[in-house]
Design a protein around this motif. Structure first.
Motif, mmCIF file in Angstrom:
data_model
loop_
_atom_site.group_PDB
_atom_site.id
_atom_site.type_symbol
_atom_site.label_atom_id
_atom_site.label_comp_id
_atom_site.label_asym_id
_atom_site.label_seq_id
_atom_site.Cartn_x
_atom_site.Cartn_y
_atom_site.Cartn_z
ATOM 1 N N GLU A 1 0.740 -1.229 0.015
ATOM 2 C CA GLU A 1 0.057 -0.087 0.088
ATOM 3 C C GLU A 1 0.765 1.282 -0.108
ATOM 4 N N THR A 2 2.075 1.279 0.749
ATOM 5 C CA THR A 2 2.854 2.268 0.762
ATOM 6 C C THR A 2 3.486 2.464 -0.586
ATOM 7 N N ALA A 3 3.957 1.513 -1.444
ATOM 8 C CA ALA A 3 4.396 1.674 -2.734
ATOM 9 C C ALA A 3 3.319 2.104 -3.746
ATOM 10 N N ASP A 4 2.109 1.692 -3.526
ATOM 11 C CA ASP A 4 0.915 2.366 -4.499
ATOM 12 C C ASP A 4 0.839 3.735 -4.223
ATOM 13 N N GLY A 5 0.716 4.084 -2.965
ATOM 14 C CA GLY A 5 0.857 5.450 -2.607
ATOM 15 C C GLY A 5 1.958 6.227 -3.297
ATOM 16 N N ILE A 6 3.126 5.957 -3.184
ATOM 17 C CA ILE A 6 4.219 6.557 -3.763
ATOM 18 C C ILE A 6 4.023 6.780 -5.219
ATOM 19 N N LEU A 7 3.459 5.692 -5.737
ATOM 20 C CA LEU A 7 3.399 5.647 -7.235
ATOM 21 C C LEU A 7 2.458 6.811 -7.766
ATOM 22 N N GLN A 8 1.231 6.480 -6.961
ATOM 23 C CA GLN A 8 0.053 7.680 -6.950
ATOM 24 C C GLN A 8 0.899 9.135 -6.932
ATOM 25 N N GLY A 9 1.553 9.459 -6.077
ATOM 26 C CA GLY A 9 2.031 10.706 -6.002
ATOM 27 C C GLY A 9 3.138 11.074 -6.993
ATOM 28 N N LEU A 10 3.864 10.033 -7.264
ATOM 29 C CA LEU A 10 4.972 10.181 -8.341
ATOM 30 C C LEU A 10 4.126 10.485 -10.037
ATOM 31 N N GLU A 11 3.157 9.804 -9.988
ATOM 32 C CA GLU A 11 2.386 9.980 -11.248
ATOM 33 C C GLU A 11 3.213 9.365 -12.440
ATOM 34 N N GLN A 12 3.962 8.540 -12.082
ATOM 35 C CA GLN A 12 4.896 7.850 -13.123
ATOM 36 C C GLN A 12 4.811 6.260 -12.996
ATOM 37 N N HIS A 13 4.982 5.664 -14.071
ATOM 38 C CA HIS A 13 4.855 4.442 -14.137
ATOM 39 C C HIS A 13 6.430 3.865 -13.924
ATOM 40 N N VAL A 14 6.408 3.066 -12.705
ATOM 41 C CA VAL A 14 7.728 2.375 -12.386
ATOM 42 C C VAL A 14 7.439 1.049 -12.284
ATOM 43 N N PRO A 15 8.414 0.048 -12.732
ATOM 44 C CA PRO A 15 8.086 -1.361 -12.342
ATOM 45 C C PRO A 15 8.409 -1.836 -10.876
ATOM 46 N N VAL A 16 7.448 -2.703 -10.454
ATOM 47 C CA VAL A 16 7.608 -3.022 -8.816
ATOM 48 C C VAL A 16 8.054 -4.507 -8.707
ATOM 49 N N ALA A 17 8.943 -4.578 -8.136
ATOM 50 C CA ALA A 17 9.312 -6.165 -7.868
ATOM 51 C C ALA A 17 9.120 -6.359 -6.193
ATOM 52 N N VAL A 18 8.882 -7.679 -5.943
ATOM 53 C CA VAL A 18 8.575 -7.916 -4.459
ATOM 54 C C VAL A 18 10.092 -8.877 -4.068
ATOM 55 N N ASP A 19 10.672 -8.600 -2.623
ATOM 56 C CA ASP A 19 11.499 -9.290 -2.122
ATOM 57 C C ASP A 19 11.073 -9.508 -0.634
ATOM 58 N N GLU A 20 10.539 -10.515 -0.385
ATOM 59 C CA GLU A 20 10.123 -10.686 1.037
ATOM 60 C C GLU A 20 11.131 -10.739 2.231
ATOM 61 N N ASP A 21 12.391 -10.800 1.907
ATOM 62 C CA ASP A 21 13.649 -10.693 2.910
ATOM 63 C C ASP A 21 13.554 -9.039 3.138
ATOM 64 N N TRP A 22 12.756 -8.177 2.852
ATOM 65 C CA TRP A 22 12.545 -6.825 3.201
ATOM 66 C C TRP A 22 11.566 -6.785 4.200
ATOM 67 N N ASP A 23 10.907 -7.794 4.470
ATOM 68 C CA ASP A 23 9.635 -7.924 5.624
ATOM 69 C C ASP A 23 10.144 -7.624 7.030
ATOM 70 N N GLU A 24 9.366 -6.955 7.836
ATOM 71 C CA GLU A 24 9.794 -6.846 9.248
ATOM 72 C C GLU A 24 9.845 -8.182 9.878
ATOM 73 N N PHE A 25 10.641 -8.178 11.062
ATOM 74 C CA PHE A 25 10.654 -9.337 11.719
ATOM 75 C C PHE A 25 9.183 -9.445 12.326
ATOM 76 N N ASP A 26 8.937 -10.559 12.982
ATOM 77 C CA ASP A 26 7.622 -10.855 13.542
ATOM 78 C C ASP A 26 7.445 -10.300 14.898
ATOM 79 N N PHE A 27 7.518 -9.011 14.982
ATOM 80 C CA PHE A 27 7.202 -8.422 16.472
ATOM 81 C C PHE A 27 6.243 -8.827 17.261
ATOM 82 N N GLN A 28 5.088 -9.054 16.616
ATOM 83 C CA GLN A 28 4.026 -9.796 17.668
ATOM 84 C C GLN A 28 4.540 -11.181 18.309
#
Length: 229
Positions: A57-84
């Motif tokens: 959702e943050t990436a989507d919002g950034i893209l809305q603000g940029l008003e530019q098409h930018v390719p998006v890739a997913v790397d789950e190793d950037w996920d937060e640790f499970d703080f819960q």
């Protein structure tokens, strides 16, 4: 990649049933950052995001603000640790969301109380004396973030720009690795992370170097936009 921007997600829904969803303010923070990047004529060649909803959702919002098409890739190793999970191991009462919220509400300052328990729980996790109790030990977390950081430098054009949307934990860990060569600064860096704060890294002859950490000038003009959790 020559320049990388590591962006913490917008404000998530603290205290709600689905913490991972951005709050209305979190969506606005993401769009504001996108508009700020556009005003500075910074258009990434690639966006890499973690696999969590708040990253998407943050990436989507950034893209809305940029008003530019930018390719998006997913790397789950950037996920937060499970703080819960880390908190539940430290304080089993918090396995019940209702009991956790009731316990925090009794303090009359639930966000401050949550932060205190969070820091106690993460200190135990980092300590290394109980690694077998956690689904992901702190060394394992550090290892996957280091791997994600290395892969980031291989993405995009050789002299291009990559923007990563992640969380405070991985970004603070990456900054500690770049500044100190180890994880020793992680606690201090993670504590001050701002929602949609931007950390800049530069890939040059000496490898990857930290240029700035947690820049948030795009939200400083409005106190309501400046949040830490």
């Amino acid at each position: 990649m020559r320049i990388g921007y590591l962006v913490r997600h917008g404000q998530a829904s603290f205290g709600k049933k689905d913490y991972d969803a951005l709050s209305d303010l979190g969506h606005l923070q993401a769009r504001v950052l996108g508009r700020e990047l556009a005003a500075r004529e910074i258009t990434p060649d690639l966006i890499i995001r973690g696999g969590l909803r708040r990253h998407r959702e943050t990436a989507d919002g950034i893209l809305q603000g940029l008003e530019q098409h930018v390719p998006v890739a997913v790397d789950e190793d950037w996920d937060e640790f499970d703080f819960q999970h880390v908190m539940e191991v430290h304080k089993p009462l918090y396995r019940s969301r209702a009991l956790m919220l009731a316990d925090l509400a009794r303090t009359r300052q639930p966000k401050a109380a949550f932060q205190a328990v969070f820091e106690e729980a993460t200190a135990r996790w980092i300590g290394g004396g109980h690694d077998e109790e956690y689904d992901e030990s702190f060394p394992a977390f550090a290892g996957r973030v280091e791997g994600a950081l290395e892969r980031m430098t291989e993405r995009g054009p050789e002299k291009g720009t990559v923007l990563v949307v992640s969380s405070g934990g991985p970004i603070g860990l990456a900054a500690s690795l770049l500044l100190a060569g180890d994880t020793s600064l992680w606690g201090s860096l993670n504590r001050v992370a701002v929602n949609t704060g931007v950390t800049k890294v530069i890939h040059g002859r000496t490898g990857l170097n930290l240029s700035s950490y947690n820049s948030h000038t795009h939200v400083e003009h409005d106190r309501e936009l400046l949040t830490y959790r």
